[in-house]
Design a protein around this motif. Structure first.
Motif, short mmCIF file in Angstrom:
data_model
loop_
_atom_site.label_atom_id
_atom_site.label_comp_id
_atom_site.label_asym_id
_atom_site.label_seq_id
_atom_site.Cartn_x
_atom_site.Cartn_y
_atom_site.Cartn_z
N THR A 42 54.71 34.28 40.27
CA THR A 42 54.46 33.94 38.88
C THR A 42 53.36 34.83 38.33
N SER A 43 53.15 34.75 37.06
CA SER A 43 52.12 35.56 36.43
C SER A 43 50.74 34.98 36.70
N HIS A 44 49.76 35.87 36.80
CA HIS A 44 48.38 35.42 36.94
C HIS A 44 47.91 34.75 35.65
N ARG A 45 48.69 34.87 34.59
CA ARG A 45 48.34 34.24 33.32
C ARG A 45 48.92 32.84 33.18
N ARG A 46 49.71 32.43 34.15
CA ARG A 46 50.33 31.10 34.09
C ARG A 46 49.26 30.02 34.23
N ASP A 47 49.43 28.93 33.49
CA ASP A 47 48.42 27.87 33.47
C ASP A 47 48.05 27.36 34.87
N ARG A 50 45.87 30.01 36.52
CA ARG A 50 44.59 30.11 35.80
C ARG A 50 43.68 28.91 36.10
N SER A 51 44.26 27.73 36.20
CA SER A 51 43.44 26.54 36.45
C SER A 51 42.84 26.56 37.85
N VAL A 52 43.59 27.06 38.83
CA VAL A 52 43.06 27.16 40.19
C VAL A 52 41.92 28.17 40.23
N VAL A 53 42.12 29.32 39.60
CA VAL A 53 41.08 30.35 39.58
C VAL A 53 39.83 29.82 38.87
N LYS A 54 40.04 29.11 37.77
CA LYS A 54 38.89 28.54 37.04
C LYS A 54 38.12 27.55 37.91
#
Length: 124
Positions: A42-47, A50-54
């Protein structure tokens, strides 16, 4: 060509430490397989991603009690990524580098082309 081998007593006993691919625990592989459709491919921009990275960045900032305005930088890469981030975030104007091998030499290589920095002093 001589047959050069590292003596067994000098090899790391834990295969997770050393250059190259690391060993990954089977339970970690199974956990990733369970959530793979949500993250892999999936895209690194997928929610979800992004939520895991955040959460990771926020958790590390809390763990290290970072002052306001400091950020945790994450990326996939090795020493090159680290040195690029260091040149951007750690050098204010000019740096001095002691280049004694491949690892420290990479930092000396990334500083000169950085447009916001003066020419570094490199000691080899």
């Amino acid at each position: 060509m001589p047959d050069i081998r590292l003596p067994p007593d000098l090899r790391p006993s834990d295969g997770r430490f050393g250059s190259g691919p690391s060993k990954v625990r089977q339970d970690a592989v199974a956990a990733l397989a369970g959530v793979a459709p949500h993250y892999l491919g999936t895209s690194h921009r997928r929610d979800g991603v992004r939520s895991v990275v955040k959460r990771i960045r926020t958790g590390l900032a809390d763990l290290f009690a970072l002052p306001d305005g400091y950020e945790v930088v994450m990326g996939v890469g090795g020493a090159t990524l680290f040195w690029d981030a260091a040149a951007f975030g750690l050098i204010q104007r000019r740096s001095q580098h002691l280049a004694f091998g491949e690892f420290s030499g990479k930092f000396a290589e990334v500083a000169p082309p950085a447009p916001h920095l003066q020419e570094p002093d490199v000691i080899e």
